[in-house]
Structure formats: structure tokens, C-alpha cells
Design a protein around this motif. Structure first.
Motif, PDB file in Angstrom:
ATOM      1  N   ASP A  71      -6.171  -0.113  -5.604  1.00  0.00           N
ATOM      2  CA  ASP A  71      -6.569  -0.600  -4.312  1.00  0.00           C
ATOM      3  C   ASP A  71      -6.235  -2.215  -4.665  1.00  0.00           C
ATOM      4  O   ASP A  71      -7.135  -2.732  -5.349  1.00  0.00           O
ATOM      5  CB  ASP A  71      -7.890  -0.483  -4.229  1.00  0.00           C
ATOM      6  CG  ASP A  71      -8.596  -1.019  -2.865  1.00  0.00           C
ATOM      7  OD1 ASP A  71      -7.836  -2.232  -2.314  1.00  0.00           O
ATOM      8  OD2 ASP A  71      -9.460  -0.597  -2.517  1.00  0.00           O
TER       9      ASP A  71
ATOM     10  N   ASP B  31       1.881  11.198  -0.685  1.00  0.00           N
ATOM     11  CA  ASP B  31       1.640  10.243  -1.811  1.00  0.00           C
ATOM     12  C   ASP B  31       1.676  10.839  -3.198  1.00  0.00           C
ATOM     13  O   ASP B  31       1.340  10.523  -4.180  1.00  0.00           O
ATOM     14  CB  ASP B  31       0.184   9.908  -1.680  1.00  0.00           C
ATOM     15  CG  ASP B  31      -0.959  11.044  -1.481  1.00  0.00           C
ATOM     16  OD1 ASP B  31      -0.621  12.144  -1.314  1.00  0.00           O
ATOM     17  OD2 ASP B  31      -2.183  10.696  -1.791  1.00  0.00           O
TER      18      ASP B  31
ATOM     19  N   GLY C 257      -1.352  -3.622   2.131  1.00  0.00           N
ATOM     20  CA  GLY C 257      -2.609  -3.062   1.364  1.00  0.00           C
ATOM     21  C   GLY C 257      -3.669  -3.082   2.013  1.00  0.00           C
ATOM     22  O   GLY C 257      -4.757  -3.062   1.545  1.00  0.00           O
TER      23      GLY C 257
ATOM     24  N   HIS D 222      -0.632   3.125  -9.951  1.00  0.00           N
ATOM     25  CA  HIS D 222      -1.902   3.794 -10.561  1.00  0.00           C
ATOM     26  C   HIS D 222      -2.385   3.023 -11.872  1.00  0.00           C
ATOM     27  O   HIS D 222      -1.670   2.267 -12.470  1.00  0.00           O
ATOM     28  CB  HIS D 222      -1.600   5.155 -10.994  1.00  0.00           C
ATOM     29  CG  HIS D 222      -1.263   6.054  -9.740  1.00  0.00           C
ATOM     30  ND1 HIS D 222       0.041   6.071  -9.074  1.00  0.00           N
ATOM     31  CD2 HIS D 222      -1.854   6.884  -9.243  1.00  0.00           C
ATOM     32  CE1 HIS D 222      -0.030   6.810  -7.994  1.00  0.00           C
ATOM     33  NE2 HIS D 222      -1.091   7.481  -8.156  1.00  0.00           N
TER      34      HIS D 222
ATOM     35  N   LEU E 175      -6.567   4.407   1.607  1.00  0.00           N
ATOM     36  CA  LEU E 175      -5.556   5.414   1.762  1.00  0.00           C
ATOM     37  C   LEU E 175      -5.789   6.169   0.011  1.00  0.00           C
ATOM     38  O   LEU E 175      -4.854   5.993  -0.848  1.00  0.00           O
ATOM     39  CB  LEU E 175      -4.191   5.134   1.976  1.00  0.00           C
ATOM     40  CG  LEU E 175      -3.677   4.652   3.366  1.00  0.00           C
ATOM     41  CD1 LEU E 175      -2.465   4.082   3.473  1.00  0.00           C
ATOM     42  CD2 LEU E 175      -3.971   6.116   4.235  1.00  0.00           C
ATOM     43  N   SER E 176      -7.011   6.691  -0.170  1.00  0.00           N
ATOM     44  CA  SER E 176      -7.163   6.958  -1.588  1.00  0.00           C
ATOM     45  C   SER E 176      -6.592   8.412  -1.725  1.00  0.00           C
ATOM     46  O   SER E 176      -5.976   9.043  -0.550  1.00  0.00           O
ATOM     47  CB  SER E 176      -8.684   7.064  -1.797  1.00  0.00           C
ATOM     48  OG  SER E 176      -9.405   8.264  -0.855  1.00  0.00           O
TER      49      SER E 176
ATOM     50  N   PHE F  33       4.323   6.835  -2.911  1.00  0.00           N
ATOM     51  CA  PHE F  33       3.673   6.897  -1.717  1.00  0.00           C
ATOM     52  C   PHE F  33       4.534   6.688  -0.689  1.00  0.00           C
ATOM     53  O   PHE F  33       5.149   5.475  -0.616  1.00  0.00           O
ATOM     54  CB  PHE F  33       2.507   5.997  -1.589  1.00  0.00           C
ATOM     55  CG  PHE F  33       1.536   6.170  -0.636  1.00  0.00           C
ATOM     56  CD1 PHE F  33       1.894   5.582   0.695  1.00  0.00           C
ATOM     57  CD2 PHE F  33       0.232   6.499  -0.427  1.00  0.00           C
ATOM     58  CE1 PHE F  33       1.124   5.964   1.984  1.00  0.00           C
ATOM     59  CE2 PHE F  33      -0.579   6.774   0.687  1.00  0.00           C
ATOM     60  CZ  PHE F  33       0.017   6.269   1.838  1.00  0.00           C
TER      61      PHE F  33
ATOM     62  N   ARG G 213      -5.705   5.606  -8.099  1.00  0.00           N
ATOM     63  CA  ARG G 213      -4.750   4.715  -7.407  1.00  0.00           C
ATOM     64  C   ARG G 213      -5.004   3.256  -7.021  1.00  0.00           C
ATOM     65  O   ARG G 213      -6.261   3.057  -7.010  1.00  0.00           O
ATOM     66  CB  ARG G 213      -4.315   5.318  -6.135  1.00  0.00           C
ATOM     67  CG  ARG G 213      -3.422   4.558  -5.004  1.00  0.00           C
ATOM     68  CD  ARG G 213      -3.127   5.126  -3.831  1.00  0.00           C
ATOM     69  NE  ARG G 213      -2.441   6.304  -4.064  1.00  0.00           N
ATOM     70  CZ  ARG G 213      -2.493   7.474  -3.338  1.00  0.00           C
ATOM     71  NH1 ARG G 213      -3.201   7.713  -2.243  1.00  0.00           N
ATOM     72  NH2 ARG G 213      -1.840   8.752  -3.311  1.00  0.00           N
TER      73      ARG G 213
ATOM     74  N   ILE H  20      -0.029  -1.035   6.016  1.00  0.00           N
ATOM     75  CA  ILE H  20       0.084  -0.363   4.662  1.00  0.00           C
ATOM     76  C   ILE H  20       0.864  -1.282   3.655  1.00  0.00           C
ATOM     77  O   ILE H  20       0.389  -1.399   2.633  1.00  0.00           O
ATOM     78  CB  ILE H  20       0.878   0.915   5.071  1.00  0.00           C
ATOM     79  CG1 ILE H  20       0.027   1.944   5.873  1.00  0.00           C
ATOM     80  CG2 ILE H  20       1.350   1.745   3.729  1.00  0.00           C
ATOM     81  CD1 ILE H  20       0.822   3.189   6.246  1.00  0.00           C
TER      82      ILE H  20
ATOM     83  N   TYR I 118       0.779   1.077  -3.193  1.00  0.00           N
ATOM     84  CA  TYR I 118       0.008   2.344  -2.924  1.00  0.00           C
ATOM     85  C   TYR I 118       0.734   3.550  -3.991  1.00  0.00           C
ATOM     86  O   TYR I 118       0.117   4.707  -4.175  1.00  0.00           O
ATOM     87  CB  TYR I 118      -0.394   3.168  -1.806  1.00  0.00           C
ATOM     88  CG  TYR I 118      -1.229   2.426  -0.909  1.00  0.00           C
ATOM     89  CD1 TYR I 118      -2.334   2.228  -0.887  1.00  0.00           C
ATOM     90  CD2 TYR I 118      -0.661   1.629   0.071  1.00  0.00           C
ATOM     91  CE1 TYR I 118      -3.271   1.794  -0.235  1.00  0.00           C
ATOM     92  CE2 TYR I 118      -1.614   0.769   0.955  1.00  0.00           C
ATOM     93  CZ  TYR I 118      -2.791   0.986   0.760  1.00  0.00           C
ATOM     94  OH  TYR I 118      -3.611   0.111   1.365  1.00  0.00           O
ATOM     95  N   SER I 119       1.599   2.860  -4.616  1.00  0.00           N
ATOM     96  CA  SER I 119       2.575   3.703  -5.688  1.00  0.00           C
ATOM     97  C   SER I 119       1.860   3.293  -7.178  1.00  0.00           C
ATOM     98  O   SER I 119       2.614   3.792  -7.896  1.00  0.00           O
ATOM     99  CB  SER I 119       3.839   3.857  -5.495  1.00  0.00           C
ATOM    100  OG  SER I 119       4.351   4.114  -4.226  1.00  0.00           O
TER     101      SER I 119
END
Length: 374
Positions: A321, A128, A358, A152, A362-363, A342, A319, A355, A149-150
Motif C-alpha cells: 500500500d 492480481d 495508488g 509485495h 485493492l487488497s 496486477f 501487497r 489506480i 499494486y505489483s
């Protein structure tokens, strides 16, 4: 393709020297030999992180690549983890510290390391903290980028001082000009931040929360994780030993900030959620893990922001969520997507789908960020 084999203790001096030459002890590449003290820090890091972590598995070792003379030309750290998807246990492997000697990059060292890693026995491979080069390598081996997950977010707590801090970073931390900017603009920035909080309360004010909080221990964090484990399809599995090791490892990285972790509760004691973060007074604090339910996550976020603001942080970042994206919008967070990326790979369709939509916790606590050399 260069010979690739498992990383062992005797490799630490060569891998440490390669790391120092490319990344440097303090983030600046250096060809000078490490001092005895620096060499010991390197030795403790590579042995403790990749050979003595609580998830160590002989079937998932870290990897080194050798040239024709036996010299180590590349390293890929691997940390096994345990997770479950819909209650089914899976093996996870996280890659970290991808280091390749620049003189051998054209000879396939990096390609060989990534291919060997992704060909391992794990159910899910991930990293990540990937840059563009790593992303292209992974996608060349049918790895995937996880856009959700990419992403922020960042919440400004003291916008004027944050802007001055960014300017100081551009001018060079510790430089005379940077110090001059920081010291001379301080009073004006404080006044500007006070005015911004009063005139634009929805964007910059940080009200005191009405909830209660208690400091988390590894044991109480385990209880929190167990209580919320039905909120995501993909969920990390910890025990007291592994969680204690992880939090202690993070806590020793003093330059990254002060580790703070709290469970947030209603006045009556009902658990609303929790957060774990690194407080950086006078800088940007970094959220490692936060959880709540859709109806309570706002209270958890408010407590995090207040705690960071009260202790002098200029901003908080974390990140995304996506299940809580409405809260990030409501709290006036800014979003950015891209490096670090990620990346993941799995041959199991339910893992890939989970994944991509979402539906996973996966923090940064579950990823490569906590494994950085600092």
C-alpha cells in the motif's frame, strides 16, 4: 477464433478435468482421472465460486471456449464485484483460473477468452495474480499493468528458520532430504534467530504491542470499512452476505493457514485500524487486508507482526500500500516487484488515474488470490 460462450453447470466436469490436467489437484499436472472425492471438490469449487457467489451477474458470466467438436478447450473464471469511486458506484469484474488446453494455444483460444472478457459491460476489469503470459495478453488488448499494486513486501520474523524453510522447499517438500534439513537445523536456527533479535532489534525483534485488539466478525469488519471509506478514492463495497461468504470461503482453505482478523484500538477504545490475514505457523503468513491512517498504521503493523510471531510464523508477506510505504521501510520489510502482476483495464480516465497513483483499497481480499483452488 474458437466459439466462446458463458460457463454453465454442465461444463464443470470438462473444466475440472482441464484444470487437473494442467495444474493438478495438488499443484502437479496429472492426466489421471480425478477420484470421486476429488471430482466432488472440483464440482463444489467451480459451482460455488463462479455460479453461486453473492455477486453473480448474468451479464458477467465466466467463459468457456469450445473447439470444432464442442470440447471445452479453455476457461476464464469471472467474479463480479461492486466498488465506488468518489462515491460513484461502478461494476468490477475479476478474472481468475485462466486455463487453456496446451494443444490449442496456437489457435487463439487464450486470445479469444481475454478479448471477450475485456469487452464485457464492466467499468473496471482486473486480475492480481497474473504471470508474464497473461500480462502480455492483457497489454495486447490495451490493458495496463499497475506497478504500485505489483509490489509485495515481506517481513522476516525468524530469519534463520525462514532460510531453512526456503531451502527445504527447493529440495522438495516432504522429501527425505528436505525433512533432514528441517529436523537437523532446527535448534541452530532457533539460536540464530534469538541472537539476531537481540543484536539487530530494529530488523528482527518483535516487541509486544501496547494496543488492544478484538476479533473481527463480518459485521464489525463492515463497520471498520465504513469508518475508513473516505481514505481512498476507489473503495470496495460489501454487505453482510458478501463479506460473510468471502471470509467463509477463505476460512475453508485450511492448507493456506488459519484465518485471523482483528481490529486494533487504543486503550481508550479508539479504532486505529485492522488486519485480516492467514496465519501459517512454521511458514509464511499472508496478509489479505490491512488499513489504518498515516499516524496509526504503525501500531496496526506492530500488532500484526506480533500476532504472527507469537503463533509461530516465520515471516509475513503482503501487497504494498504505497500510502504506507514509509512504515514498510521503518519496519525493515523487503520489497519485490513482478510476478504476480496486477493488471487492469478501464475506459474511464478517473479509474485509470486512481489506480496508477495508488489511491485505492485493492487488497488481496478484493482480488483473485482468495479465489484460488486449494
Amino acid at each position: 477464433m474458437k466459439p466462446i460462450r458463458p460457463f454453465k453447470r454442465d461444463d464443470i466436469p470438462q473444466v475440472s478435468a482441464l484444470h487437473q490436467r494442467i495444474f493438478g489437484v495438488n499443484g502437479a499436472p496429472s492426466r489421471s482421472a480425478a477420484t470421486p472425492a476429488e471430482a466432488q471438490v472440483y464440482a463444489d469449487y467451480f459451482e460455488g465460486t463462479f455460479l453461486q457467489n453473492p455477486w453473480y451477474d448474468d451479464a458477467l458470466p465466466s467463459l468457456v471456449s469450445e473447439d470444432s467438436t464442442g470440447r471445452i478447450a479453455g476457461f476464464l473464471g469471472i467474479l463480479p464485484r461492486r466498488m465506488t469511486i468518489a462515491g460513484r458506484p461502478i461494476r468490477v469484474a475479476i478474472s481468475s483460473q485462466f486455463i487453456v488446453d496446451p494443444e490449442t494455444r496456437s489457435l487463439g483460444t487464450g486470445l479469444g477468452l481475454v478479448k471477450a472478457f475485456l469487452s464485457g459491460p464492466q467499468d473496471l476489469s482486473m486480475t492480481d495474480e497474473a504471470n508474464e503470459t497473461s500480462r502480455r495478453l492483457w497489454e495486447g488488448f490495451k490493458g495496463l499493468t499497475a506497478p504500485l499494486y505489483s509490489i509485495h513486501w515481506t517481513r522476516m520474523l525468524r530469519p534463520a528458520r525462514h532460510a531453512a524453510s526456503l531451502l527445504g522447499a527447493v529440495l522438495g517438500r516432504g522429501s527425505l532430504l528436505s525433512t533432514l534439513v528441517t529436523t537437523t537445523t532446527g535448534p541452530a536456527c532457533n539460536l540464530a534467530d534469538a541472537i539476531a533479535a537481540r543484536k539487530l532489534p530494529n530488523h528482527f525483534s518483535v516487541p509486544e504491542p501496547k494496543t488492544e485488539a478484538e476479533a473481527l466478525t463480518p459485521e464489525s469488519l463492515l463497520a471498520c470499512l465504513a469508518e475508513f471509506s473516505n481514505t481512498r478514492a476507489l473503495w470496495p463495497e460489501y454487505d453482510a452476505k458478501s463479506l460473510s461468504w468471502l471470509l467463509e470461503t477463505i476460512g475453508r482453505k485450511k492448507l493456506s493457514g488459519e484465518l485471523r482478523a482483528f481490529a486494533v484500538r487504543r486503550a481508550g477504545g479508539a479504532l486505529l485500524g485492522w488486519y485480516v490475514y492467514l496465519l501459517k505457523a512454521g511458514g509464511e503468513s499472508n496478509l489479505l487486508q490491512m488499513m489504518g491512517r498515516k499516524g496509526t498504521i504503525g501500531d496496526v503493523v506492530d500488532h500484526l507482526f506480533y500476532d504472527a510471531w507469537r503463533h509461530g510464523s516465520l515471516s509475513v508477506t503482503g501487497r504494498m500500500d504505497t500510502q504506507f510505504i514509509h512504515i514498510y521501510a521503518e519496519k525493515r520489510c523487503t520489497l519485490r516487484c513482478g510476478t504476480p502482476w496486477f493488471l487492469f483495464q478501464s475506459n474511464q480516465a478517473d479509474l485509470v488515474d486512481c489506480i496508477q497513483r495508488g489511491d485505492a483499497l485493492l487488497s488481496k481480499l478484493e482480488g483473485e488470490w482468495c479465489l484460488h483452488f486449494r
